[in-house]
Design a protein around this motif. Structure first.
Motif, short mmCIF file in Angstrom:
data_model
loop_
_atom_site.label_atom_id
_atom_site.label_comp_id
_atom_site.label_asym_id
_atom_site.label_seq_id
_atom_site.Cartn_x
_atom_site.Cartn_y
_atom_site.Cartn_z
N SER A 78 0.82 -1.21 0.00
CA SER A 78 0.00 0.00 0.00
C SER A 78 0.85 1.26 0.00
O SER A 78 0.54 2.24 -0.68
CB SER A 78 -0.94 0.00 1.21
OG SER A 78 -0.19 -0.06 2.42
N SER A 79 1.94 1.26 0.74
CA SER A 79 2.82 2.44 0.81
C SER A 79 4.07 2.29 -0.05
O SER A 79 4.86 3.23 -0.15
CB SER A 79 3.24 2.68 2.26
OG SER A 79 4.06 1.62 2.72
N LYS A 80 4.24 1.11 -0.65
CA LYS A 80 5.42 0.82 -1.47
C LYS A 80 6.72 0.94 -0.66
O LYS A 80 7.77 1.24 -1.21
CB LYS A 80 5.49 1.76 -2.68
CG LYS A 80 4.23 1.79 -3.54
CD LYS A 80 3.91 0.43 -4.12
CE LYS A 80 2.65 0.50 -4.99
NZ LYS A 80 2.25 -0.82 -5.53
N GLN A 120 0.63 -0.15 12.32
CA GLN A 120 -0.31 -1.11 12.88
C GLN A 120 -1.47 -1.44 11.94
O GLN A 120 -2.03 -2.54 12.00
CB GLN A 120 -0.87 -0.57 14.21
CG GLN A 120 -1.49 -1.63 15.11
CD GLN A 120 -0.48 -2.64 15.63
OE1 GLN A 120 0.67 -2.30 15.88
NE2 GLN A 120 -0.90 -3.90 15.79
N ASN A 121 -1.81 -0.51 11.07
CA ASN A 121 -2.94 -0.76 10.17
C ASN A 121 -2.57 -1.66 8.98
O ASN A 121 -3.43 -2.08 8.22
CB ASN A 121 -3.51 0.57 9.65
CG ASN A 121 -2.50 1.34 8.80
OD1 ASN A 121 -1.30 1.20 8.99
ND2 ASN A 121 -3.01 2.14 7.87
N VAL A 122 -1.28 -1.97 8.85
CA VAL A 122 -0.83 -2.88 7.78
C VAL A 122 -1.01 -4.31 8.28
O VAL A 122 -0.40 -4.71 9.27
CB VAL A 122 0.63 -2.61 7.39
CG1 VAL A 122 1.08 -3.62 6.33
CG2 VAL A 122 0.80 -1.19 6.88
#
Length: 204
Positions: free
Chosen positions: A142-144, A183-185
């Protein structure tokens, strides 16, 4: 003489009667002891049986233990199948309280020749570990963002080392520790050079 004979006869009769009575008493006593012993033995035997059954319930015999269901095999989150029959089965990816993620798995050589993990080394010049998974990484899609294997103050990776001369059909446990993503990953891609990446779910 007849009086003496008569007295002797009466004396003999009394002695015989006394002896018979004593024998009867002894017989009754013996019978009573046998009955008590049998009853006691029966009670003791019953109690012994109960204790044996209770012990068997608490500590089953080896045969009973052998019939118990075997624990299930460790779940596999994903597999990485590389060249020459090298396979890594990832079994866990756990967040630690210190802000790390530890990935655990099993390396198996399904090939026909010994394997040494030279190509899995980190490209960081500060990393001293050889024959290791120091080149592994976690990628947050998501954030690469890519997370590299941690190392200690001596430059040794916080990962499995000594992965050399792994013979055909031999398996070894492997692990690597990384900085934890936010934490959301909840899922990341686990990557090792020359191996296909595998997506794993983070726990903890």
């Amino acid at each position: 003489m007849s009086k003496r004979h008569s007295a002797q006869a009466r004396t003999t009769a009394r002695r015989a009667a006394a002896a018979a009575a004593f024998a009867a008493v002894v017989a009754l006593a013996a019978g009573g002891c046998g009955s008590d012993g049998g009853g006691g033995g029966g009670g003791g035997g019953g109690g012994g049986k109960d204790r044996t059954e209770n012990a068997a319930a608490k500590d089953p015999s080896p045969g009973a233990r052998e019939k118990s269901p075997a624990p299930a095999d460790t779940a596999v989150l994903g597999e990485m199948k590389g060249p020459d029959g090298i396979v890594i089965a990832v079994t866990s990816a756990v967040r630690d309280k210190g802000g790390f993620v530890t990935v655990n798995g099993t390396l198996t050589n399904h090939g026909t020749k010994p394997f040494t993990a030279i190509q899995w080394l980190s490209k960081e010049t500060e990393m001293k570990s050889r024959s290791s998974v120091s080149g592994a990484s976690l990628v947050d899609g998501s954030s690469k963002k890519r997370y590299l294997v941690l190392r200690d103050t001596d430059g040794e990776c916080l990962c499995t080392t000594g992965l050399s001369n792994i013979r055909p059909d031999e398996s070894r446990p492997v692990f690597a520790q990384f900085p934890a993503p936010p934490q959301n990953v909840t899922e990341v891609d686990f990557q090792i050079p020359t191996m296909p990446s595998v997506r794993v779910r983070l726990s903890g």
